[in-house]
Design a protein around this motif. Structure first.
Motif, PDB file in Angstrom:
ATOM      1  N   GLN A   6       0.792  -1.223   0.000  1.00 28.16           N
ATOM      2  CA  GLN A   6       0.000   0.000   0.000  1.00 28.16           C
ATOM      3  C   GLN A   6       0.829   1.280   0.000  1.00 28.16           C
ATOM      4  OE1 GLN A   6      -3.603   0.115   2.333  1.00 28.16           O
ATOM      5  NE2 GLN A   6      -3.169   2.195   3.033  1.00 28.16           N
ATOM      6  N   THR A   7       1.788   1.371   0.901  1.00 28.11           N
ATOM      7  CA  THR A   7       2.579   2.606   1.003  1.00 28.11           C
ATOM      8  C   THR A   7       3.331   2.886  -0.289  1.00 28.11           C
ATOM      9  OG1 THR A   7       2.839   2.315   3.387  1.00 28.11           O
ATOM     10  CG2 THR A   7       4.408   3.776   2.288  1.00 28.11           C
ATOM     11  N   ASP A   8       3.934   1.852  -0.880  1.00 28.61           N
ATOM     12  CA  ASP A   8       4.652   2.025  -2.149  1.00 28.61           C
ATOM     13  C   ASP A   8       3.692   2.468  -3.255  1.00 28.61           C
ATOM     14  OD1 ASP A   8       7.112   1.371  -1.108  1.00 28.61           O
ATOM     15  OD2 ASP A   8       6.989  -0.743  -1.658  1.00 28.61           O
ATOM     16  N   ALA A   9       2.516   1.858  -3.319  1.00 28.67           N
ATOM     17  CA  ALA A   9       1.539   2.223  -4.350  1.00 28.67           C
ATOM     18  C   ALA A   9       1.109   3.673  -4.199  1.00 28.67           C
ATOM     19  CB  ALA A   9       0.321   1.299  -4.268  1.00 28.67           C
ATOM     20  N   GLU A  10       0.878   4.106  -2.978  1.00 27.11           N
ATOM     21  CA  GLU A  10       0.481   5.495  -2.723  1.00 27.11           C
ATOM     22  C   GLU A  10       1.573   6.476  -3.172  1.00 27.11           C
ATOM     23  OE1 GLU A  10      -2.228   4.510   1.255  1.00 27.11           O
ATOM     24  OE2 GLU A  10      -0.185   5.299   1.451  1.00 27.11           O
ATOM     25  N   LYS A  11       2.817   6.175  -2.829  1.00 26.58           N
ATOM     26  CA  LYS A  11       3.930   7.071  -3.182  1.00 26.58           C
ATOM     27  C   LYS A  11       4.138   7.142  -4.693  1.00 26.58           C
ATOM     28  CE  LYS A  11       6.560   6.559   1.122  1.00 26.58           C
ATOM     29  NZ  LYS A  11       7.812   6.033   1.735  1.00 26.58           N
ATOM     30  N   ILE A  12       4.020   6.004  -5.366  1.00 28.47           N
ATOM     31  CA  ILE A  12       4.215   5.965  -6.819  1.00 28.47           C
ATOM     32  C   ILE A  12       3.148   6.806  -7.523  1.00 28.47           C
ATOM     33  CG2 ILE A  12       4.119   4.474  -8.864  1.00 28.47           C
ATOM     34  CD1 ILE A  12       5.314   2.242  -7.006  1.00 28.47           C
ATOM     35  N   ILE A  13       1.892   6.607  -7.134  1.00 28.93           N
ATOM     36  CA  ILE A  13       0.804   7.349  -7.772  1.00 28.93           C
ATOM     37  C   ILE A  13       0.915   8.838  -7.475  1.00 28.93           C
ATOM     38  CG2 ILE A  13      -1.692   7.690  -7.830  1.00 28.93           C
ATOM     39  CD1 ILE A  13      -2.003   4.703  -7.324  1.00 28.93           C
ATOM     40  N   ALA A  14       1.234   9.187  -6.234  1.00 31.48           N
ATOM     41  CA  ALA A  14       1.384  10.603  -5.873  1.00 31.48           C
ATOM     42  C   ALA A  14       2.455  11.264  -6.739  1.00 31.48           C
ATOM     43  CB  ALA A  14       1.740  10.730  -4.394  1.00 31.48           C
ATOM     44  N   LYS A  15       3.559  10.565  -6.952  1.00 28.79           N
ATOM     45  CA  LYS A  15       4.648  11.099  -7.774  1.00 28.79           C
ATOM     46  C   LYS A  15       4.189  11.284  -9.226  1.00 28.79           C
ATOM     47  CE  LYS A  15       9.426  10.082  -9.164  1.00 28.79           C
ATOM     48  NZ  LYS A  15      10.533   9.099  -9.081  1.00 28.79           N
ATOM     49  N   GLN A  16       3.403  10.336  -9.731  1.00 30.63           N
ATOM     50  CA  GLN A  16       2.918  10.413 -11.117  1.00 30.63           C
ATOM     51  C   GLN A  16       1.942  11.575 -11.303  1.00 30.63           C
ATOM     52  OE1 GLN A  16       1.342   6.472 -11.310  1.00 30.63           O
ATOM     53  NE2 GLN A  16       3.220   5.537 -12.050  1.00 30.63           N
ATOM     54  N   VAL A  17       1.012  11.726 -10.365  1.00 29.89           N
ATOM     55  CA  VAL A  17       0.044  12.825 -10.456  1.00 29.89           C
ATOM     56  C   VAL A  17       0.761  14.165 -10.349  1.00 29.89           C
ATOM     57  CG1 VAL A  17      -1.984  13.898  -9.404  1.00 29.89           C
ATOM     58  CG2 VAL A  17      -1.818  11.401  -9.521  1.00 29.89           C
ATOM     59  N   GLN A  18       1.727  14.253  -9.441  1.00 30.90           N
ATOM     60  CA  GLN A  18       2.486  15.493  -9.281  1.00 30.90           C
ATOM     61  C   GLN A  18       3.254  15.822 -10.554  1.00 30.90           C
ATOM     62  OE1 GLN A  18       4.466  15.956  -5.513  1.00 30.90           O
ATOM     63  NE2 GLN A  18       6.080  17.229  -6.387  1.00 30.90           N
ATOM     64  N   GLU A  19       3.789  14.813 -11.217  1.00 33.55           N
ATOM     65  CA  GLU A  19       4.522  15.042 -12.466  1.00 33.55           C
ATOM     66  C   GLU A  19       3.609  15.663 -13.527  1.00 33.55           C
ATOM     67  OE1 GLU A  19       6.872  12.405 -15.864  1.00 33.55           O
ATOM     68  OE2 GLU A  19       6.831  11.693 -13.789  1.00 33.55           O
ATOM     69  N   VAL A  20       2.375  15.168 -13.614  1.00 29.52           N
ATOM     70  CA  VAL A  20       1.427  15.723 -14.578  1.00 29.52           C
ATOM     71  C   VAL A  20       1.045  17.151 -14.200  1.00 29.52           C
ATOM     72  CG1 VAL A  20      -0.946  15.535 -15.465  1.00 29.52           C
ATOM     73  CG2 VAL A  20       0.492  13.497 -15.302  1.00 29.52           C
ATOM     74  N   LEU A  21       0.817  17.399 -12.919  1.00 31.99           N
ATOM     75  CA  LEU A  21       0.463  18.750 -12.472  1.00 31.99           C
ATOM     76  C   LEU A  21       1.582  19.741 -12.792  1.00 31.99           C
ATOM     77  CD1 LEU A  21      -1.147  17.885  -9.016  1.00 31.99           C
ATOM     78  CD2 LEU A  21      -2.332  18.816 -11.009  1.00 31.99           C
ATOM     79  N   LYS A  22       2.821  19.326 -12.598  1.00 35.84           N
ATOM     80  CA  LYS A  22       3.948  20.203 -12.913  1.00 35.84           C
ATOM     81  C   LYS A  22       4.018  20.491 -14.403  1.00 35.84           C
ATOM     82  CE  LYS A  22       6.978  19.171  -8.986  1.00 35.84           C
ATOM     83  NZ  LYS A  22       8.265  18.583  -8.543  1.00 35.84           N
ATOM     84  N   LYS A  23       3.738  19.482 -15.232  1.00 32.05           N
ATOM     85  CA  LYS A  23       3.732  19.697 -16.682  1.00 32.05           C
ATOM     86  C   LYS A  23       2.638  20.679 -17.089  1.00 32.05           C
ATOM     87  CE  LYS A  23       5.924  15.528 -18.470  1.00 32.05           C
ATOM     88  NZ  LYS A  23       5.860  14.421 -19.445  1.00 32.05           N
ATOM     89  N   GLU A  24       1.545  20.679 -16.319  1.00 30.51           N
ATOM     90  CA  GLU A  24       0.447  21.612 -16.590  1.00 30.51           C
ATOM     91  C   GLU A  24       0.676  22.961 -15.908  1.00 30.51           C
ATOM     92  OE1 GLU A  24      -2.194  20.999 -18.615  1.00 30.51           O
ATOM     93  OE2 GLU A  24      -1.201  19.102 -19.099  1.00 30.51           O
ATOM     94  N   ASN A  25       1.820  23.102 -15.239  1.00 27.78           N
ATOM     95  CA  ASN A  25       2.196  24.336 -14.538  1.00 27.78           C
ATOM     96  C   ASN A  25       1.210  24.696 -13.429  1.00 27.78           C
ATOM     97  OD1 ASN A  25       4.135  26.376 -14.209  1.00 27.78           O
ATOM     98  ND2 ASN A  25       2.881  27.854 -15.320  1.00 27.78           N
ATOM     99  N   ILE A  26       0.670  23.661 -12.756  1.00 30.72           N
ATOM    100  CA  ILE A  26      -0.199  23.857 -11.599  1.00 30.72           C
ATOM    101  C   ILE A  26       0.636  23.532 -10.375  1.00 30.72           C
ATOM    102  CG2 ILE A  26      -2.360  23.173 -10.473  1.00 30.72           C
ATOM    103  CD1 ILE A  26      -3.286  22.193 -13.264  1.00 30.72           C
TER     104      ILE A  26
END
Length: 289
Positions: free
Chosen positions: A66-86
């Motif tokens: 669970q903890t690894d899955a949460e961290k991986i997804i959080a990193k992926q969503v954050q990467e997309v948000l940064k690309k969108e300049n949010i």
């Protein structure tokens, strides 16, 4: 130096391999959640001894990942948000805020109590996520006896901090994670201030609509960037032609449907037809379960 071992992997190749392993871990985690959910649907006393043993193993494996899955997804969503300049609701710095953290847990039921003669909430409260159908129906009946309308529904995410997300489907939960983060982000904007210091039905609706649109778009971008290529595309079939009626049906629009339903109910209530409005809502509910 690489001696007799072939090419030394480049950093890019290592990143791709690492990313692939992380994606497969997340997908396996959601497979475990699906297996757990399917077994739990049989109820507390509906499982055989063998099924209980399988459920225990699934839960053990799921908790370990669970903890690894949460961290991986959080990193992926954050990467997309940064690309969108949010990045930051407070200023134009490149510091990412608020932090994107969440927990995969079984989310609580939500009880909504409303007035019968108008479309207005009286109160909303959270209930135990492990209530069974009989307990839910008993609570609703007891509130209805008091002269109010009540409705208990399941949830996929609750905007605590950190938000709690029900991990039952990877694609839809990516949307939920972005949706709940949007609520946290909005807290630091004027719309969020209104929620804290005296929200109205209109501002609640605006915020929820904003978070839904945002969550759907960001969640889908995360899905397309990281997971889409790992999931087999569903088999498509050509549409069956209707020889009796070749006119094309208008595609279903949830937004138009909700607007139409609300307008009809408001009209009935305005004319004092409370029972008719409730009957209409019950019919709509049964038709779309």
């Amino acid at each position: 130096l690489s001696v007799g071992l072939g090419k030394t992997p480049t950093q890019n190749n290592l990143d791709v391999r690492r990313s692939s392993e992380q994606i497969r871990l997340v997908l396996y985690y959601f497979e475990l959640v699906e297996g757990e959910t399917n077994l739990l649907k049989k109820g507390k006393h509906g499982l055989t001894q063998k099924e209980r043993a399988i459920l225990e193993q699934i839960i053990k494996k799921r908790k370990a990942l669970q903890t690894d899955a949460e961290k991986i997804i959080a990193k992926q969503v954050q990467e997309v948000l940064k690309k969108e300049n949010i990045l930051n609701p407070l200023n134009k710095t490149k510091i990412f805020f608020p932090p994107l953290i969440f927990r995969f847990e079984r989310t609580p039921y939500v009880l909504t109590v409303s007035y019968r003669d108008r479309l207005e909430e009286k109160s909303v409260m959270l209930l135990d996520p492990y209530l069974d159908i009989e307990e839910i129906e008993n609570i609703e009946k007891r509130i209805d006896i008091l002269g109010y309308s009540s409705y208990i529904r399941s949830t996929t995410g609750i905007a605590f901090f950190p938000p709690v997300i029900y991990a039952n489907s990877i694609k839809s939960r990516l949307r939920t994670i972005a949706h709940e983060w949007a609520h946290t982000y909005i807290t630091f904007r004027p719309l969020g201030f209104k929620r804290i210091f005296g929200a109205t039905t209109e501002t609640k609706t605006i915020e929820e609509t904003t978070a839904t649109i945002f969550g759907d778009e960001i969640g889908d971008k995360v899905w397309n960037m990281f997971y889409k290529s790992y999931i087999p595309a569903p088999q498509s079939f050509p549409p069956i032609s209707d020889n009796l009626n070749n006119t094309q049906k208008k595609p279903f629009s949830p937004t138009e449907f909700l607007i139409e339903t609300r307008q009809k109910v408001e009209k009935l209530l305005k004319n004092g037809k409370i029972k008719e409005a409730e009957h209409y809502m019950n019919q709509i509910g049964r038709a779309h379960v």
